[in-house]
Design a protein around this motif. Structure first.
Motif, PDB file in Angstrom:
ATOM      1  N   GLU A 152      -9.491  39.462  30.733  1.00  0.00           N
ATOM      2  CA  GLU A 152      -9.132  38.567  31.616  1.00  0.00           C
ATOM      3  C   GLU A 152     -10.087  37.850  32.463  1.00  0.00           C
ATOM      4  O   GLU A 152     -10.031  36.796  33.038  1.00  0.00           O
ATOM      5  N   ALA A 158      -9.708  34.749  30.275  1.00  0.00           N
ATOM      6  CA  ALA A 158      -8.168  34.333  30.570  1.00  0.00           C
ATOM      7  C   ALA A 158      -8.290  33.388  31.598  1.00  0.00           C
ATOM      8  O   ALA A 158      -7.248  32.395  31.740  1.00  0.00           O
ATOM      9  N   GLU A 205      -1.855  29.334  37.521  1.00  0.00           N
ATOM     10  CA  GLU A 205      -2.192  30.227  36.283  1.00  0.00           C
ATOM     11  C   GLU A 205      -3.477  30.915  36.276  1.00  0.00           C
ATOM     12  O   GLU A 205      -3.550  32.381  35.968  1.00  0.00           O
ATOM     13  N   GLU A 212      -4.343  34.963  36.612  1.00  0.00           N
ATOM     14  CA  GLU A 212      -5.306  35.723  35.666  1.00  0.00           C
ATOM     15  C   GLU A 212      -6.408  36.574  36.488  1.00  0.00           C
ATOM     16  O   GLU A 212      -6.734  37.715  35.993  1.00  0.00           O
ATOM     17  N   VAL A 252      -3.743  27.895  24.038  1.00  0.00           N
ATOM     18  CA  VAL A 252      -3.571  28.811  25.059  1.00  0.00           C
ATOM     19  C   VAL A 252      -2.169  29.446  24.886  1.00  0.00           C
ATOM     20  O   VAL A 252      -2.026  30.801  24.952  1.00  0.00           O
ATOM     21  N   GLU A 276      -1.783  33.389  24.387  1.00  0.00           N
ATOM     22  CA  GLU A 276      -0.825  34.299  25.070  1.00  0.00           C
ATOM     23  C   GLU A 276      -0.156  35.129  24.288  1.00  0.00           C
ATOM     24  O   GLU A 276       0.413  36.435  24.426  1.00  0.00           O
ATOM     25  N   GLU A 277       0.430  34.698  23.270  1.00  0.00           N
ATOM     26  CA  GLU A 277       1.176  35.519  22.101  1.00  0.00           C
ATOM     27  C   GLU A 277       0.301  36.524  21.791  1.00  0.00           C
ATOM     28  O   GLU A 277       0.695  37.650  21.604  1.00  0.00           O
ATOM     29  N   ALA A 313      -1.871  38.116  23.207  1.00  0.00           N
ATOM     30  CA  ALA A 313      -2.210  39.055  24.457  1.00  0.00           C
ATOM     31  C   ALA A 313      -1.081  39.907  24.556  1.00  0.00           C
ATOM     32  O   ALA A 313      -1.254  41.080  24.668  1.00  0.00           O
ATOM     33  N   CYS A 314      -0.111  39.357  24.326  1.00  0.00           N
ATOM     34  CA  CYS A 314       1.437  40.177  24.199  1.00  0.00           C
ATOM     35  C   CYS A 314       1.146  41.528  23.367  1.00  0.00           C
ATOM     36  O   CYS A 314       1.334  42.460  23.520  1.00  0.00           O
TER      37      CYS A 314
END
Length: 247
Positions: free
Chosen positions: A150, A153, A185, A189, A236, A240-241, A243-244
């Motif tokens: 984080e 991020a 954004e 984070e 980015v 994020e993909e 991170a999921c």
């Protein structure tokens, strides 16, 4: 010409499609987007046609990284209004909106492939350095991982906003609202980070590592964003993909 009040009057004729709340919000967006002025009927119809038949692909080569055609939109949307109407209010999400599904954007250009490969390499190296795949996965290990991630991020959004701010000042031109979106954004984070640190207070070693990570990631992303914003946006997106899947 058609102004915001006339537009709302037209929309009220379609009450089966637009609710009163929708009509008010659309009217406000229209008013702010054109700074209160009206739009010639021909331009308005061309704008509607543009939205209906525009491609959903992104202009990877453009600095604004908007849908193809939007930058030359007849109404000039994305150039002024959102900078003044930006707010922190958050709506109430429905159950359908909260039902998040994992998706993937297949790489099309060479830049996309490089971005996807870079994310994979960074993930592999980080897993190794953090000993994620060695030993038992404990609560402490999970918290250390998410806290550090984080802190990283929160960097891209702020760097992007800073670059766009300098660009707007340097070129004496409007940003179009993306600066505010990127700041939002970054702040989002940061809130994630502050939520996690309530569960575990990072020690001195972690704080030192975070400092080094900020210097390295912040400097690197700043250089990349100055060279190619479109590449950074795609990078980015793939982060994020990942991170999921990670979370």
């Amino acid at each position: 010409k058609i102004d915001s009040e006339e537009l709302k009057a037209v929309l009220r004729n379609y009450s089966d499609v637009f609710t009163d709340k929708d009509i008010v919000e659309i009217g406000e967006l229209f008013y702010v987007g054109k700074a209160g002025s009206g739009v010639p009927h021909n331009d308005f119809l061309r704008a509607v046609s543009n939205v209906m038949y525009d491609k959903a692909e992104l202009d990877e080569g453009g600095v604004n990284h908007r849908k193809i055609g939007i930058s030359s939109h007849p109404l000039g949307l994305g150039k002024c209004g959102t900078e003044y109407s930006f707010g922190k209010s958050r709506g109430v999400y429905t159950e359908d909106e909260l039902d998040v599904k994992l998706t993937h954007v297949p790489p099309k250009t060479n830049a996309d492939k490089i971005a996807l490969a870079a994310v994979g390499v960074v993930r592999f190296l980080f897993d190794g350095v953090s000993l994620w795949n060695f030993g038992e996965i404990t609560q402490a290990k999970v918290l250390r991982r998410v806290i550090f991630l984080e802190t990283i991020a929160a960097i891209p959004g702020f760097v992007a906003a800073m670059v766009r701010h300098f660009q707007s000042v340097r070129t004496f031109s409007r940003d179009g609202g993306m600066l505010n979106m990127f700041l939002d954004e970054a702040n989002n984070e940061r809130m994630h980070l502050l939520s996690f640190v309530r569960m575990r207070d990072p020690g001195n070693v972690m704080r030192f590592v975070v400092l080094g990570g900020q210097v390295a990631a912040g400097t690197g992303f700043l250089i990349l964003y100055a060279m190619s914003p479109a590449f950074c946006h795609r990078l980015v997106g793939y982060i994020e993909e990942e991170a999921c899947h990670t979370y």
